[in-house]
Design an enzyme around this catalytic site. Structure first.
Site, PDB file in Angstrom:
ATOM      1  N   ASP A   1     -98.015  -4.485  21.993  1.00 54.78           N
ATOM      2  CA  ASP A   1     -98.421  -3.233  21.539  1.00 54.78           C
ATOM      3  C   ASP A   1     -98.841  -2.300  22.642  1.00 54.78           C
ATOM      4  OD1 ASP A   1    -101.549  -2.047  19.837  1.00 54.78           O
ATOM      5  OD2 ASP A   1     -99.305  -1.051  19.836  1.00 54.78           O
TER       6      ASP A   1
ATOM      7  N   LYS B   1     -93.301   0.821  25.093  1.00 58.01           N
ATOM      8  CA  LYS B   1     -92.346   0.270  23.795  1.00 58.01           C
ATOM      9  C   LYS B   1     -91.168   0.059  24.777  1.00 58.01           C
ATOM     10  CE  LYS B   1     -95.763   1.509  21.485  1.00 58.01           C
ATOM     11  NZ  LYS B   1     -96.961   0.428  21.534  1.00 58.01           N
TER      12      LYS B   1
ATOM     13  N   GLU C   1    -100.998   4.452  12.286  1.00 56.39           N
ATOM     14  CA  GLU C   1    -102.145   4.391  12.264  1.00 56.39           C
ATOM     15  C   GLU C   1    -102.827   5.611  11.876  1.00 56.39           C
ATOM     16  OE1 GLU C   1    -100.827   2.983  14.855  1.00 56.39           O
ATOM     17  OE2 GLU C   1    -101.413   4.065  16.960  1.00 56.39           O
TER      18      GLU C   1
ATOM     19  N   ASP D   1     -96.169  -4.147  17.270  1.00 58.30           N
ATOM     20  CA  ASP D   1     -96.590  -2.862  16.879  1.00 58.30           C
ATOM     21  C   ASP D   1     -95.634  -1.998  16.940  1.00 58.30           C
ATOM     22  OD1 ASP D   1     -99.255  -0.661  17.133  1.00 58.30           O
ATOM     23  OD2 ASP D   1     -98.225  -1.193  15.076  1.00 58.30           O
ATOM     24  N   ASN D   2     -95.530  -0.868  16.198  1.00 56.89           N
ATOM     25  CA  ASN D   2     -94.797   0.332  16.251  1.00 56.89           C
ATOM     26  C   ASN D   2     -93.247   0.137  16.430  1.00 56.89           C
ATOM     27  OD1 ASN D   2     -97.341   0.603  18.685  1.00 56.89           O
ATOM     28  ND2 ASN D   2     -97.425   1.966  17.140  1.00 56.89           N
TER      29      ASN D   2
HETATM   30  O1  77L Z   1     -97.780   3.990  23.586  1.00 55.95           O
HETATM   31  C1  77L Z   1     -98.345   3.395  22.720  1.00 55.95           C
HETATM   32  N1  77L Z   1     -99.182   2.209  23.116  1.00 55.95           N
HETATM   33  C2  77L Z   1     -99.302   1.949  24.642  1.00 55.95           C
HETATM   34  C3  77L Z   1    -100.351   2.560  25.191  1.00 55.95           C
HETATM   35  O2  77L Z   1    -100.283   2.279  26.575  1.00 55.95           O
HETATM   36  C4  77L Z   1     -98.670   3.810  21.441  1.00 55.95           C
HETATM   37  C5  77L Z   1     -98.150   5.071  21.137  1.00 55.95           C
HETATM   38  C6  77L Z   1     -98.215   5.663  19.691  1.00 55.95           C
HETATM   39  C7  77L Z   1     -97.851   6.973  19.195  1.00 55.95           C
HETATM   40  C8  77L Z   1     -98.005   7.949  19.983  1.00 55.95           C
HETATM   41  C9  77L Z   1     -97.458   9.243  19.745  1.00 55.95           C
HETATM   42  C10 77L Z   1     -96.959   9.596  18.387  1.00 55.95           C
HETATM   43  F1  77L Z   1     -96.686  10.474  18.060  1.00 55.95           F
HETATM   44  C11 77L Z   1     -96.926   8.188  17.554  1.00 55.95           C
HETATM   45  C12 77L Z   1     -97.381   7.160  18.026  1.00 55.95           C
HETATM   46  C13 77L Z   1     -98.691   4.509  18.792  1.00 55.95           C
HETATM   47  C14 77L Z   1     -99.035   3.382  18.857  1.00 55.95           C
HETATM   48  O3  77L Z   1     -99.538   2.468  18.119  1.00 55.95           O
HETATM   49  C15 77L Z   1     -98.977   2.961  20.181  1.00 55.95           C
HETATM   50  O4  77L Z   1     -99.575   1.601  20.623  1.00 55.95           O
HETATM   51 MG    MG Z   2     -99.575   0.728  18.808  1.00 55.82          MG
END
Ligand code: 77L
Ligand code: MG
Length: 228
Positions: free
Chosen positions: A155, A158, A213, A183-184
């Site tokens: 997580d 990416k 989320e 995740d993601n």
């Molecule tokens: O970057 C992420 N994680 C690493 C942090 O060091 C991360 C980003 C997002 C996200 C952000 C911006 C948006 F517009 C949509 C999603 C969601 C997540 O669950 C994530 O884990």
């Molecule tokens: Mg995430």
């Protein structure tokens, strides 16, 4: 100047969650992030998929890449038996600091392994490592006396999902049956990682559709079993 988003989460939890009650800390974060201010925790919907995979895997050794404020760390830790070890790696020192304070509020048995003077060996369930995953992963066997991970929750950045998965393979940290949960994989997306785990003969991969989320946006998690 002023406060950061992780600090605002911490202050809300300190004000509204019961000390020593990890479930109340988890739900306080979810309520803050759905009602007050969005933050990139795995959240309650994808969190239920994470819970199910942890319970099904019954892992003794867990690695998390990307701690952030420690929300998923706490979701995982609360389901592990005593004696299990959860290593979480975070490269942002501010995120790591907030996570540590949230673990304390939750009464989670956690230790900052990047601290100098510490008792040898694991004295607690959650071990927080500060640093880059690509630097720390090759050190885990030697520094932490870990052999293989039963579950890895991915997580973090990416773009790092694929290179770090290759690194876990090369460092012999995965065994036949090890589970990767990412995740993601839809939003923000990890296309090169998905292409790899879905086409490699070394993984059996499955997509769990969900939502980003706290939002009505499509996202999902990918569960990939390493076949050795
Ligand atoms: O970057 C992420 N994680 C690493 C942090 O060091 C991360 C980003 C997002 C996200 C952000 C911006 C948006 F517009 C949509 C999603 C969601 C997540 O669950 C994530 O884990
Ligand atoms: Mg995430």
């Amino acid at each position: 100047s002023g406060t950061t988003r992780p600090m605002r989460i911490l202050h809300y939890v300190q004000r509204s969650a019961k000390c020593g009650d990890v479930l109340s800390v988890i739900s306080a974060i979810d309520s803050f992030c759905s009602k007050v201010e969005w933050a990139m925790n795995v959240g309650d919907k994808k969190g239920e998929i994470l819970d199910a995979v942890v319970l099904e895997t019954r892992p003794r050794y867990v690695l998390e890449l990307g701690t952030y404020c420690g929300y998923s760390t706490m979701r995982i830790a609360r389901l592990l038996p005593p004696g299990a070890r959860l290593i979480t790696i975070e490269m942002n020192s501010h995120y790591a600091q907030v996570a540590k304070e949230l673990f304390q509020h939750a009464g989670l048995d956690a230790q900052d392994k990047s601290a100098e003077k510490r008792p040898a060996g694991p004295t607690c369930k959650v071990e927080l490592l500060l640093g880059s995953s690509s630097v720390l992963i090759p050190q885990l066997k030697k520094k932490l006396d870990i052999d293989k991970f039963d579950l890895v929750f991915i997580d973090h950045w990416k773009v790092s999902y694929l290179p770090d998965t290759r690194l876990l393979e090369e460092c012999g940290l995965l065994k036949s049956g090890s589970v990767l949960l990412a995740d993601n994989v839809t939003c923000p997306g990890a296309p090169d990682y998905l292409e790899y785990v879905r086409n490699s003969p070394r993984y059996r991969s499955q997509y769990f559709p969900s939502q980003l989320e706290y939002l009505q946006v499509e996202d999902g998690v990918e569960k990939s079993v390493f076949l050795g």
